[in-house]
Write a protein that holds these residues in place. Structure first.
Motif, PDB file in Angstrom:
ATOM      1  N   ILE A 171       2.950  13.447   2.846  1.00  0.00           N
ATOM      2  CA  ILE A 171       3.433  12.923   3.969  1.00  0.00           C
ATOM      3  C   ILE A 171       3.363  11.523   2.615  1.00  0.00           C
ATOM      4  O   ILE A 171       2.198  11.290   1.953  1.00  0.00           O
ATOM      5  CB  ILE A 171       1.785  12.428   4.453  1.00  0.00           C
ATOM      6  N   ARG A 172       4.011  10.475   3.171  1.00  0.00           N
ATOM      7  CA  ARG A 172       3.757   9.155   2.629  1.00  0.00           C
ATOM      8  C   ARG A 172       3.726   8.130   3.294  1.00  0.00           C
ATOM      9  O   ARG A 172       5.139   7.465   4.212  1.00  0.00           O
ATOM     10  CB  ARG A 172       4.879   8.966   0.884  1.00  0.00           C
ATOM     11  N   TRP A 173       2.865   7.152   3.503  1.00  0.00           N
ATOM     12  CA  TRP A 173       2.817   6.138   4.160  1.00  0.00           C
ATOM     13  C   TRP A 173       2.443   5.508   3.902  1.00  0.00           C
ATOM     14  O   TRP A 173       1.710   4.489   2.684  1.00  0.00           O
ATOM     15  CB  TRP A 173       1.529   6.760   5.678  1.00  0.00           C
ATOM     16  N   HIS A 174       3.389   4.392   3.316  1.00  0.00           N
ATOM     17  CA  HIS A 174       3.879   2.848   2.678  1.00  0.00           C
ATOM     18  C   HIS A 174       4.105   1.371   3.792  1.00  0.00           C
ATOM     19  O   HIS A 174       4.559   1.538   4.631  1.00  0.00           O
ATOM     20  CB  HIS A 174       4.442   3.103   2.109  1.00  0.00           C
ATOM     21  N   SER A 175       3.579   0.779   3.053  1.00  0.00           N
ATOM     22  CA  SER A 175       3.238  -0.931   3.885  1.00  0.00           C
ATOM     23  C   SER A 175       3.738  -1.949   2.763  1.00  0.00           C
ATOM     24  O   SER A 175       3.249  -1.742   1.580  1.00  0.00           O
ATOM     25  CB  SER A 175       2.681  -1.176   4.879  1.00  0.00           C
ATOM     26  N   SER A 176       3.985  -2.754   3.706  1.00  0.00           N
ATOM     27  CA  SER A 176       4.186  -4.671   2.688  1.00  0.00           C
ATOM     28  C   SER A 176       3.600  -5.514   3.751  1.00  0.00           C
ATOM     29  O   SER A 176       4.001  -5.244   5.382  1.00  0.00           O
ATOM     30  CB  SER A 176       5.360  -4.436   1.919  1.00  0.00           C
ATOM     31  N   PHE A 177       3.618  -6.313   3.027  1.00  0.00           N
ATOM     32  CA  PHE A 177       3.263  -7.681   4.376  1.00  0.00           C
ATOM     33  C   PHE A 177       3.234  -9.306   3.256  1.00  0.00           C
ATOM     34  O   PHE A 177       2.690  -8.341   1.663  1.00  0.00           O
ATOM     35  CB  PHE A 177       2.056  -7.069   5.033  1.00  0.00           C
ATOM     36  N   THR A 178       2.730 -10.191   4.305  1.00  0.00           N
ATOM     37  CA  THR A 178       2.090 -11.115   3.888  1.00  0.00           C
ATOM     38  C   THR A 178       0.999 -11.626   4.040  1.00  0.00           C
ATOM     39  O   THR A 178       1.576 -12.077   5.533  1.00  0.00           O
ATOM     40  CB  THR A 178       3.448 -12.098   3.522  1.00  0.00           C
ATOM     41  N   PRO A 179       0.329 -12.458   3.291  1.00  0.00           N
ATOM     42  CA  PRO A 179      -0.453 -13.033   4.258  1.00  0.00           C
ATOM     43  C   PRO A 179      -0.712 -14.055   4.130  1.00  0.00           C
ATOM     44  O   PRO A 179       0.285 -14.938   4.594  1.00  0.00           O
ATOM     45  CB  PRO A 179      -2.026 -12.643   3.082  1.00  0.00           C
ATOM     46  N   LYS A 180      -1.702 -14.038   6.113  1.00  0.00           N
ATOM     47  CA  LYS A 180      -1.373 -15.660   6.430  1.00  0.00           C
ATOM     48  C   LYS A 180      -2.069 -16.828   6.045  1.00  0.00           C
ATOM     49  O   LYS A 180      -1.504 -18.256   5.694  1.00  0.00           O
ATOM     50  CB  LYS A 180      -1.087 -15.912   7.831  1.00  0.00           C
ATOM     51  N   VAL A 181      -3.058 -16.432   5.470  1.00  0.00           N
ATOM     52  CA  VAL A 181      -4.413 -16.960   4.750  1.00  0.00           C
ATOM     53  C   VAL A 181      -3.952 -17.016   3.046  1.00  0.00           C
ATOM     54  O   VAL A 181      -4.248 -16.170   2.318  1.00  0.00           O
ATOM     55  CB  VAL A 181      -5.398 -17.189   4.875  1.00  0.00           C
TER      56      VAL A 181
ATOM     57  N   MET B 221       1.001  -1.091  -0.036  1.00  0.00           N
ATOM     58  CA  MET B 221       0.142   0.146   0.264  1.00  0.00           C
ATOM     59  C   MET B 221       0.684   1.755   0.363  1.00  0.00           C
ATOM     60  O   MET B 221       2.015   1.575   0.730  1.00  0.00           O
ATOM     61  CB  MET B 221      -1.107  -0.057   1.398  1.00  0.00           C
ATOM     62  N   ASP B 222       0.246   2.323  -0.635  1.00  0.00           N
ATOM     63  CA  ASP B 222       1.436   3.488  -0.845  1.00  0.00           C
ATOM     64  C   ASP B 222      -0.109   4.677  -0.727  1.00  0.00           C
ATOM     65  O   ASP B 222      -0.698   4.685  -2.384  1.00  0.00           O
ATOM     66  CB  ASP B 222       1.590   3.836  -2.092  1.00  0.00           C
ATOM     67  N   VAL B 223       0.522   5.612   0.005  1.00  0.00           N
ATOM     68  CA  VAL B 223      -0.488   6.692   0.393  1.00  0.00           C
ATOM     69  C   VAL B 223      -0.143   8.640   0.796  1.00  0.00           C
ATOM     70  O   VAL B 223       1.307   8.209   1.649  1.00  0.00           O
ATOM     71  CB  VAL B 223      -1.157   6.673   1.249  1.00  0.00           C
ATOM     72  N   ARG B 224      -0.316   9.120  -0.430  1.00  0.00           N
ATOM     73  CA  ARG B 224       0.578  10.423  -0.226  1.00  0.00           C
ATOM     74  C   ARG B 224      -1.103  11.117   0.302  1.00  0.00           C
ATOM     75  O   ARG B 224      -1.640  11.276  -0.113  1.00  0.00           O
ATOM     76  CB  ARG B 224       1.005  10.350  -1.730  1.00  0.00           C
ATOM     77  N   VAL B 225       0.202  11.896   0.886  1.00  0.00           N
ATOM     78  CA  VAL B 225      -1.436  12.664   1.392  1.00  0.00           C
ATOM     79  C   VAL B 225      -0.877  13.931   1.502  1.00  0.00           C
ATOM     80  O   VAL B 225       1.102  14.339   1.782  1.00  0.00           O
ATOM     81  CB  VAL B 225      -2.160  12.720   1.879  1.00  0.00           C
ATOM     82  N   ARG B 226      -0.589  15.697   1.216  1.00  0.00           N
ATOM     83  CA  ARG B 226      -0.264  16.143   1.670  1.00  0.00           C
ATOM     84  C   ARG B 226      -0.828  17.166   3.000  1.00  0.00           C
ATOM     85  O   ARG B 226      -1.517  17.674   3.339  1.00  0.00           O
ATOM     86  CB  ARG B 226       0.218  17.809   0.794  1.00  0.00           C
ATOM     87  N   SER B 227       0.327  17.728   4.248  1.00  0.00           N
ATOM     88  CA  SER B 227      -0.045  18.671   5.192  1.00  0.00           C
ATOM     89  C   SER B 227       0.650  20.099   4.838  1.00  0.00           C
ATOM     90  O   SER B 227       1.477  20.200   4.678  1.00  0.00           O
ATOM     91  CB  SER B 227       0.818  18.378   6.653  1.00  0.00           C
ATOM     92  N   ASP B 228      -0.616  21.267   5.367  1.00  0.00           N
ATOM     93  CA  ASP B 228      -0.081  22.162   5.433  1.00  0.00           C
ATOM     94  C   ASP B 228       0.992  23.009   6.491  1.00  0.00           C
ATOM     95  O   ASP B 228       1.764  23.615   6.819  1.00  0.00           O
ATOM     96  CB  ASP B 228      -0.946  23.167   5.329  1.00  0.00           C
TER      97      ASP B 228
END
Length: 142
Positions: free
Chosen positions: A100-110, A1-8
């Motif tokens: 702001i760039r909030w990014h993550s990664s994962f592996t599903p258990k199922v 996932m990769d989310v980009r937003v801007r703050s003042d």
């Protein structure tokens, strides 16, 4: 996932909020925060437990990186049916504000559930990032 937003708000203000787990109840769906273990002098190594709005399960995370005014990194220890979850909140000056760039990664258990977790986590991370961006404009983070 990769989310980009801007703050003042400037990067130092956004960073203070993102790096201080106790503030997450003010700008995210987290309704209660507990510190299971304190981190080192910088905060790295902190294990935090979040009680999230609308969820009975708790999420436990460990802060793995704190680069002042630039990056907050954490990993999920428990609370979701995924493994190897890591997320980073990257901050960069953007005019008078902060990208702001909030990014993550994962592996599903199922097997076969990754698409669902990606969909849900994309929405959740977007909500967190927008909340951080907006709250930083209103507050100093102290």
């Amino acid at each position: 996932m990769d989310v980009r937003v801007r703050s003042d708000a400037p990067p130092d203000r956004v960073y203070r909020l993102a790096a201080d787990s106790s503030t997450w109840t003010r700008w995210s769906p987290v309704v209660r925060h507990e510190q299971e273990r304190a981190g080192d002098a910088s905060g790295v190594g902190e294990i935090r437990v979040f009680h999230n709005k609308g969820r009975k399960a708790l999420t436990r995370e460990e802060v793995v990186e704190l680069t002042p005014n630039r990056r907050v990194g954490y990993v999920l220890l428990s609370g979701l049916a995924i493994r190897d979850y890591q997320a980073f909140i990257d901050l960069a000056p953007d005019g008078d504000g902060t990208a702001i760039r909030w990014h993550s990664s994962f592996t599903p258990k199922v097997p076969g559930t990754g698409w669902l977790y990606r969909l849900v986590l994309q929405a959740v991370i977007t909500r967190y990032a927008k909340g951080l961006a907006a709250y930083a404009v209103q507050r100093t983070g102290h």
